[in-house]
Design a protein around this motif. Structure first.
Motif, PDB file in Angstrom:
ATOM      1  N   TYR A 164       0.877  -1.170   0.000  1.00  0.00           N
ATOM      2  CA  TYR A 164       0.000   0.000   0.000  1.00  0.00           C
ATOM      3  C   TYR A 164       0.916   1.223   0.000  1.00  0.00           C
ATOM      4  N   ASP A 165       1.089   1.833  -1.154  1.00  0.00           N
ATOM      5  CA  ASP A 165       2.050   2.928  -1.259  1.00  0.00           C
ATOM      6  C   ASP A 165       1.477   4.272  -0.848  1.00  0.00           C
ATOM      7  N   GLN A 166       0.141   4.387  -0.864  1.00  0.00           N
ATOM      8  CA  GLN A 166      -0.502   5.642  -0.438  1.00  0.00           C
ATOM      9  C   GLN A 166      -1.720   5.315   0.433  1.00  0.00           C
ATOM     10  N   PRO A 167      -1.507   4.825   1.665  1.00  0.00           N
ATOM     11  CA  PRO A 167      -2.642   4.468   2.527  1.00  0.00           C
ATOM     12  C   PRO A 167      -3.623   5.630   2.681  1.00  0.00           C
ATOM     13  N   GLY A 168      -4.895   5.283   2.705  1.00  0.00           N
ATOM     14  CA  GLY A 168      -5.943   6.291   2.696  1.00  0.00           C
ATOM     15  C   GLY A 168      -6.571   6.439   1.332  1.00  0.00           C
ATOM     16  N   THR A 169      -5.897   5.891   0.320  1.00  0.00           N
ATOM     17  CA  THR A 169      -6.411   5.891  -1.050  1.00  0.00           C
ATOM     18  C   THR A 169      -6.376   4.463  -1.587  1.00  0.00           C
ATOM     19  N   ILE A 170      -6.982   4.274  -2.756  1.00  0.00           N
ATOM     20  CA  ILE A 170      -6.933   2.970  -3.412  1.00  0.00           C
ATOM     21  C   ILE A 170      -5.721   2.961  -4.328  1.00  0.00           C
ATOM     22  N   SER A 171      -4.638   2.434  -3.823  1.00  0.00           N
ATOM     23  CA  SER A 171      -3.392   2.434  -4.586  1.00  0.00           C
ATOM     24  C   SER A 171      -2.451   1.359  -4.053  1.00  0.00           C
ATOM     25  N   THR A 172      -1.911   0.538  -4.956  1.00  0.00           N
ATOM     26  CA  THR A 172      -0.884  -0.438  -4.595  1.00  0.00           C
ATOM     27  C   THR A 172       0.269  -0.336  -5.584  1.00  0.00           C
ATOM     28  N   LYS A 173       1.405  -0.847  -5.175  1.00  0.00           N
ATOM     29  CA  LYS A 173       2.600  -0.800  -6.014  1.00  0.00           C
ATOM     30  C   LYS A 173       3.373  -2.099  -5.846  1.00  0.00           C
ATOM     31  N   VAL A 174       3.794  -2.704  -6.951  1.00  0.00           N
ATOM     32  CA  VAL A 174       4.580  -3.930  -6.897  1.00  0.00           C
ATOM     33  C   VAL A 174       6.060  -3.570  -6.764  1.00  0.00           C
ATOM     34  N   VAL A 175       6.701  -4.136  -5.733  1.00  0.00           N
ATOM     35  CA  VAL A 175       8.097  -3.829  -5.438  1.00  0.00           C
ATOM     36  C   VAL A 175       8.873  -5.119  -5.217  1.00  0.00           C
ATOM     37  N   ASP A 176      10.191  -4.992  -5.170  1.00  0.00           N
ATOM     38  CA  ASP A 176      11.069  -6.114  -4.822  1.00  0.00           C
ATOM     39  C   ASP A 176      11.466  -5.999  -3.357  1.00  0.00           C
ATOM     40  N   LEU A 177      11.377  -7.101  -2.632  1.00  0.00           N
ATOM     41  CA  LEU A 177      11.773  -7.141  -1.224  1.00  0.00           C
ATOM     42  C   LEU A 177      12.838  -8.212  -1.017  1.00  0.00           C
ATOM     43  N   ASP A 178      13.658  -8.021   0.007  1.00  0.00           N
ATOM     44  CA  ASP A 178      14.683  -9.015   0.344  1.00  0.00           C
ATOM     45  C   ASP A 178      14.032 -10.225   1.015  1.00  0.00           C
ATOM     46  N   LEU A 179      14.497 -11.404   0.671  1.00  0.00           N
ATOM     47  CA  LEU A 179      13.949 -12.624   1.246  1.00  0.00           C
ATOM     48  C   LEU A 179      14.272 -12.692   2.737  1.00  0.00           C
ATOM     49  N   PRO A 180      13.270 -12.873   3.608  1.00  0.00           N
ATOM     50  CA  PRO A 180      13.521 -12.918   5.056  1.00  0.00           C
ATOM     51  C   PRO A 180      13.993 -14.304   5.502  1.00  0.00           C
ATOM     52  N   GLU A 181      14.564 -14.350   6.670  1.00  0.00           N
ATOM     53  CA  GLU A 181      15.033 -15.606   7.274  1.00  0.00           C
ATOM     54  C   GLU A 181      14.085 -15.975   8.414  1.00  0.00           C
TER      55      GLU A 181
ATOM     56  N   ARG B 202     -12.426 -15.349  -9.769  1.00  0.00           N
ATOM     57  CA  ARG B 202     -11.602 -15.280 -10.974  1.00  0.00           C
ATOM     58  C   ARG B 202     -10.170 -15.037 -10.541  1.00  0.00           C
ATOM     59  N   VAL B 203      -9.221 -15.357 -11.396  1.00  0.00           N
ATOM     60  CA  VAL B 203      -7.800 -15.251 -11.066  1.00  0.00           C
ATOM     61  C   VAL B 203      -7.192 -14.047 -11.783  1.00  0.00           C
ATOM     62  N   GLU B 204      -6.427 -13.274 -11.044  1.00  0.00           N
ATOM     63  CA  GLU B 204      -5.706 -12.125 -11.595  1.00  0.00           C
ATOM     64  C   GLU B 204      -4.248 -12.189 -11.149  1.00  0.00           C
ATOM     65  N   LYS B 205      -3.396 -11.417 -11.824  1.00  0.00           N
ATOM     66  CA  LYS B 205      -1.997 -11.303 -11.435  1.00  0.00           C
ATOM     67  C   LYS B 205      -1.818 -10.175 -10.411  1.00  0.00           C
ATOM     68  N   LEU B 206      -0.665 -10.160  -9.762  1.00  0.00           N
ATOM     69  CA  LEU B 206      -0.406  -9.210  -8.683  1.00  0.00           C
ATOM     70  C   LEU B 206      -0.522  -7.765  -9.137  1.00  0.00           C
ATOM     71  N   ASP B 207      -0.112  -7.474 -10.362  1.00  0.00           N
ATOM     72  CA  ASP B 207      -0.127  -6.088 -10.826  1.00  0.00           C
ATOM     73  C   ASP B 207      -1.535  -5.574 -11.143  1.00  0.00           C
ATOM     74  N   ALA B 208      -2.548  -6.446 -11.049  1.00  0.00           N
ATOM     75  CA  ALA B 208      -3.932  -6.023 -11.272  1.00  0.00           C
ATOM     76  C   ALA B 208      -4.632  -5.657  -9.971  1.00  0.00           C
ATOM     77  N   LEU B 209      -3.919  -5.691  -8.850  1.00  0.00           N
ATOM     78  CA  LEU B 209      -4.539  -5.543  -7.543  1.00  0.00           C
ATOM     79  C   LEU B 209      -5.266  -4.214  -7.367  1.00  0.00           C
ATOM     80  N   THR B 210      -4.672  -3.121  -7.801  1.00  0.00           N
ATOM     81  CA  THR B 210      -5.332  -1.820  -7.641  1.00  0.00           C
ATOM     82  C   THR B 210      -6.665  -1.787  -8.371  1.00  0.00           C
ATOM     83  N   ASP B 211      -6.712  -2.330  -9.580  1.00  0.00           N
ATOM     84  CA  ASP B 211      -7.963  -2.371 -10.346  1.00  0.00           C
ATOM     85  C   ASP B 211      -9.010  -3.237  -9.650  1.00  0.00           C
ATOM     86  N   VAL B 212      -8.565  -4.314  -9.045  1.00  0.00           N
ATOM     87  CA  VAL B 212      -9.483  -5.189  -8.300  1.00  0.00           C
ATOM     88  C   VAL B 212     -10.107  -4.416  -7.138  1.00  0.00           C
TER      89      VAL B 212
END
Length: 363
Positions: free
Chosen positions: A12-29, A335-345
């Protein structure tokens, strides 16, 4: 098995609005008592929308930028942390991540079998990384085993929507052959409640929702459908109450579940009940909620009515819900969607045009 150094996640890149962003994160241990799960699917729930937009005034803190949402995750255990031997979870096991990322197991609610209201609970997707990502850490003792024969995409919505309405139906104390009214019957929660009630528990169902959802509600097992549009000018709710009660032997229903966040639905629901009836509150209205209409002491006393809330469900509720799904008694319409469709969903969900559920394919 070689694990990646980074992976994809939706924040959630802008909480309070309908907005998501796909990012890269480091794998946790994985830490003590934890497992690392490679998620393949995640359901999308209206609760995620409320958390992202800070719409629930009952939640104590606003959502922070960078929060990974989601709480209906299914995947495979790929790594074990220290001290997980007693959990019976093994590498390669398929498991689910629920609304509650963890419960302490020691507080009074947990000891009473009410881990859904654990005093030290951690909510997946709210100040705890959720399931809109390819990898997640989870307590080994709190993941849910996924039955063989149940597809991962079909299992995902059961981990919140399914277990929530199953727990609510149990709290209603309605018995086989009795009537239950389900408000919001064509929604993500409601259509599963209709199936579990009619096919799993043998209840007779009156579904209430917008006319566009009639086919889904009847297909899910409702005996009767009530189109809200036919009562749009019914400001006192008298006409819809009279109609619903007439469908349930003229006396009203033994139980009513409100699976929508509509204040109007709560204004009607108590009046749908017959004597000794139970209203189960499931949907949480966004913004400022209003009191349940007609809940006057005299009404409650003379009809011996019960009002109860139902918060998600226990670990056992989750296991039993998945067993119903594995046997084919309940199936999510999704129905099935990809991660980058989340904001539209989420936009579709906010506009009220989404029927059933959406499951994200995270692979």
């Amino acid at each position: 098995m070689t694990l990646p150094a980074t992976y994809k996640a939706a924040i959630y890149d802008q909480p309070g609005t309908i907005s998501t962003k796909v990012v890269d994160l480091d794998l946790p241990e994985p830490g003590v008592g934890e497992v690392l799960v490679n998620l393949t699917h995640s359901g999308v729930c209206r609760s995620d929308l409320a958390i992202m937009t800070n719409s629930w005034q009952t939640f104590p803190r606003p959502t922070l930028p960078g929060q990974v949402g989601g709480h209906e995750g299914v995947g495979v255990v790929v790594k074990l942390g220290p001290w997980t031997e007693s959990s019976d979870v093994k590498i390669g096991d398929r498991v689910g991540i629920k609304w509650l990322a963890s419960a302490c197991g020691n507080c009074e609610p947990c000891q009473a079998g009410a881990d859904a209201i654990c005093f030290k609970q951690k909510i997946s997707g709210y100040y705890t990384p959720g399931t809109f990502q390819q990898y997640v850490l989870a307590p080994a003792r709190y993941v849910t085993p996924i039955p063989d024969g149940l597809a991962s995409d079909a299992a995902a919505p059961m981990l919140c929507a399914g277990v929530t309405v199953y727990s609510a139906l149990r709290r209603s104390k309605a018995q086989a052959g009795q009537w239950v009214v389900i408000s919001g019957a064509g929604g993500g929660l409601g259509h599963l409640a209709v199936q579990l009630a009619s096919r799993g528990l043998g209840l007779r169902v009156v579904g209430v929702d917008a006319g566009s959802k009639e086919a889904l509600v009847r297909e899910s097992g409702a005996e009767h459908f009530v189109d809200l549009a036919q009562f749009k000018d019914d400001s006192t709710h008298d006409k819809i109450v009279e109609h619903v009660r007439s469908l349930a032997d003229g006396l009203g229903a033994h139980a009513a579940l409100v699976c929508t966040d509509s204040n109007a639905a709560y204004a009607q629901a108590l009046r749908f009940l017959r004597f000794n009836g139970t209203l189960v509150c499931v949907g949480m209205p966004e913004g400022r909620s209003v009191p349940i209409a007609s809940a006057y002491p005299a009404v409650m006393v003379l009809n011996q009515l019960t009002i109860t809330g139902s918060a998600v469900g226990t670990r056992m509720d989750a296991i039993e819900t998945l067993r119903f799904a594995a046997r084919g008694a309940v199936r999510s319409h999704f129905r099935v969607e990809k991660l980058d469709a989340l904001t539209d969903v989420f936009r579709e969900m906010h506009e009220g045009t989404l029927q059933g559920r959406v499951v994200l394919d995270l692979q």
